[in-house]
Design an enzyme around this catalytic site. Structure first.
Site, PDB file in Angstrom:
ATOM      1  N   ARG A   1       0.883  -1.176   0.000  1.00 17.17           N
ATOM      2  CA  ARG A   1       0.000   0.000   0.000  1.00 17.17           C
ATOM      3  C   ARG A   1       0.916   1.219   0.000  1.00 17.17           C
ATOM      4  O   ARG A   1       1.617   1.481   0.978  1.00 17.17           O
ATOM      5  CB  ARG A   1      -0.899  -0.014   1.242  1.00 17.17           C
ATOM      6  CG  ARG A   1      -1.816   1.198   1.388  1.00 17.17           C
ATOM      7  CD  ARG A   1      -2.629   1.085   2.675  1.00 17.17           C
ATOM      8  NE  ARG A   1      -3.354   2.302   2.985  1.00 17.17           N
ATOM      9  CZ  ARG A   1      -4.597   2.566   2.603  1.00 17.17           C
ATOM     10  NH1 ARG A   1      -5.254   1.676   1.878  1.00 17.17           N
ATOM     11  NH2 ARG A   1      -5.195   3.685   2.938  1.00 17.17           N
TER      12      ARG A   1
ATOM     13  N   HIS B   1      -7.089   1.283  -6.902  1.00 12.97           N
ATOM     14  CA  HIS B   1      -7.440   0.638  -5.632  1.00 12.97           C
ATOM     15  C   HIS B   1      -8.280  -0.608  -5.951  1.00 12.97           C
ATOM     16  O   HIS B   1      -9.469  -0.669  -5.637  1.00 12.97           O
ATOM     17  CB  HIS B   1      -8.223   1.613  -4.752  1.00 12.97           C
ATOM     18  CG  HIS B   1      -8.221   1.262  -3.290  1.00 12.97           C
ATOM     19  ND1 HIS B   1      -7.703   0.075  -2.809  1.00 12.97           N
ATOM     20  CD2 HIS B   1      -8.689   1.932  -2.204  1.00 12.97           C
ATOM     21  CE1 HIS B   1      -7.839   0.038  -1.501  1.00 12.97           C
ATOM     22  NE2 HIS B   1      -8.439   1.145  -1.107  1.00 12.97           N
TER      23      HIS B   1
ATOM     24  N   GLN C   1     -10.288  -2.646  -3.076  1.00 16.57           N
ATOM     25  CA  GLN C   1     -11.503  -1.975  -2.623  1.00 16.57           C
ATOM     26  C   GLN C   1     -12.646  -2.213  -3.597  1.00 16.57           C
ATOM     27  O   GLN C   1     -13.786  -2.479  -3.192  1.00 16.57           O
ATOM     28  CB  GLN C   1     -11.249  -0.470  -2.483  1.00 16.57           C
ATOM     29  CG  GLN C   1     -12.485   0.341  -2.108  1.00 16.57           C
ATOM     30  CD  GLN C   1     -13.008   0.019  -0.728  1.00 16.57           C
ATOM     31  OE1 GLN C   1     -12.274   0.107   0.244  1.00 16.57           O
ATOM     32  NE2 GLN C   1     -14.284  -0.346  -0.620  1.00 16.57           N
TER      33      GLN C   1
ATOM     34  N   ASP D   1     -15.880   9.714  -2.572  1.00 13.20           N
ATOM     35  CA  ASP D   1     -14.639   9.537  -1.827  1.00 13.20           C
ATOM     36  C   ASP D   1     -14.245  10.911  -1.277  1.00 13.20           C
ATOM     37  O   ASP D   1     -14.823  11.939  -1.657  1.00 13.20           O
ATOM     38  CB  ASP D   1     -13.557   8.975  -2.763  1.00 13.20           C
ATOM     39  CG  ASP D   1     -12.297   8.519  -2.030  1.00 13.20           C
ATOM     40  OD1 ASP D   1     -12.313   8.467  -0.785  1.00 13.20           O
ATOM     41  OD2 ASP D   1     -11.292   8.212  -2.704  1.00 13.20           O
TER      42      ASP D   1
ATOM     43  N   CYS E   1     -15.624   4.426   0.181  1.00 13.69           N
ATOM     44  CA  CYS E   1     -14.537   3.509   0.536  1.00 13.69           C
ATOM     45  C   CYS E   1     -13.985   3.765   1.935  1.00 13.69           C
ATOM     46  O   CYS E   1     -13.264   2.921   2.462  1.00 13.69           O
ATOM     47  CB  CYS E   1     -13.423   3.594  -0.505  1.00 13.69           C
ATOM     48  SG  CYS E   1     -12.784   5.257  -0.776  1.00 13.69           S
TER      49      CYS E   1
ATOM     50  N   ARG F   1     -14.158  -6.131   2.367  1.00 14.47           N
ATOM     51  CA  ARG F   1     -12.724  -6.121   2.076  1.00 14.47           C
ATOM     52  C   ARG F   1     -12.107  -7.437   2.540  1.00 14.47           C
ATOM     53  O   ARG F   1     -11.242  -8.009   1.862  1.00 14.47           O
ATOM     54  CB  ARG F   1     -12.036  -4.947   2.784  1.00 14.47           C
ATOM     55  CG  ARG F   1     -12.359  -3.562   2.251  1.00 14.47           C
ATOM     56  CD  ARG F   1     -11.740  -3.296   0.891  1.00 14.47           C
ATOM     57  NE  ARG F   1     -10.306  -3.452   0.899  1.00 14.47           N
ATOM     58  CZ  ARG F   1      -9.439  -2.504   1.272  1.00 14.47           C
ATOM     59  NH1 ARG F   1      -9.889  -1.306   1.671  1.00 14.47           N
ATOM     60  NH2 ARG F   1      -8.138  -2.713   1.225  1.00 14.47           N
TER      61      ARG F   1
END
Length: 313
Positions: free
Chosen positions: A109, A136, A139, A231, A271, A299
């Site tokens: 990450r 991502h 996600q 987001d 998210c 997730r």
């Protein structure tokens, strides 16, 4: 369940995986989730070691990967930026080759997408993209699982993404295009998704009976949508741009008025982490249409399926 030969594959971008391969991830995630709810733990990764490198802070990514690998019988090793010699100038190539001698998989990450592709280039074990500034994918697999659970299908679902044309927008376009969805992304001028990634997703959409479009009007994007997604306006590393971003996105808040333009059965997705009062109102994210915590839980299940498919013997 049909099992495709996916062992050893990297999971860096949804664009790299076929629809059939991504369908297998979702099917396995549903199966493993159902078994977990019955109290059955699969040990497909017994004895396996996952290195988890974090250059960015994390809540959901750390919890889901660390809990997930443990539930599968393996072990996750948390590695921060200060824990490795990368912080003192060791090359990604050397780091990848060393990690490959000790581990069975790497989750990273970080900021630069190139760091993930470079790690995968030199590693001889699977590399999973836990987030970059450009994509991502983990996600979005959790998001697709959540939508599938709610609507029973992905084909023909309209997803409206409102806000910054960032990594989430890129991966949502890739995922939606593969599954025959209508993805409408609404962003202000200057904050639209990368044109090359838009063109790539639109080409994929044309092959799968999907539609990917980029708009500037949130109302146009949300009209009739089954899913309304947003987001944060200021992501990690963009703090110096905060005031300019707040000004640019002021008309892109997801609130009750915007949600009323969506389909009657529409759900709200984010998210996380969320900033109530900025990109979304508390009334929406804490209201009955919100499925943000279903997303967060998924997730775990989506990533367990990914790890199983690429790391299990």
């Amino acid at each position: 369940m049909k099992v495709l030969a996916l062992k050893g594959r990297d999971f860096i971008s949804l664009h790299d995986w076929s629809r059939e391969e991504l369908e297998e991830v979702l099917a396995l995630a549903q199966w493993q989730k159902a078994r977990l709810q019955q109290g059955i733990l699969d040990t497909a990764l017994k004895g396996k070691q996952l290195g988890m490198y974090f250059a960015k802070p994390s809540t959901r990514t750390r919890l889901s990967f660390e809990v997930g690998i443990q539930q599968l019988g393996g072990r996750g090793l948390f590695l921060s930026a200060d824990d490795l010699q990368l912080s003192r100038g060791e090359s990604i190539a050397d780091t990848a080759r060393v990690m490959s001698r000790f581990l069975h998989g790497i989750m990273i990450r970080t900021f630069a997408h190139q760091d993930v592709t470079e790690l995968a280039r030199w590693a001889t074990i699977p590399v999973i993209n836990g987030l970059t500034d450009e994509e991502h994918p983990c996600q979005v697999m959790a998001d697709l699982l959540t939508i599938l659970e709610r609507f029973g299908t992905l084909e023909g679902i309209k997803l409206a993404y409102v806000g910054d044309g960032n990594n989430m927008a890129h991966s949502l376009m890739d995922g939606g295009a593969k599954f025959g969805m209508h993805v409408a992304v609404a962003c202000p001028e200057g904050y639209k998704p990368d044109p090359a990634r838009v063109a790539r997703a639109q080409a994929t959409a044309a092959r799968h009976g999907a539609l990917v479009e980029v708009l500037t009007d949130p109302a146009e994007a949300v009209a009739g949508a089954h899913v309304v997604y947003t987001d944060v306006w200021v992501s990690m590393g963009q703090e110096r741009e905060a005031e300019a971003r707040w000004a640019a996105f002021r008309g892109y808040q997801v609130n009750s008025a915007l949600m009323r333009l969506a389909a009657p059965q529409a759900v709200f997705m984010h998210c996380l982490p969320a900033h109530r009062g900025e990109e979304v109102t508390a009334e929406v994210i804490d209201g009955p249409q919100s499925v943000v915590f279903d997303q967060a839980e998924n997730r775990l299940h989506a990533q367990k399926a990914i790890m199983t498919l690429i790391m299990a013997d």
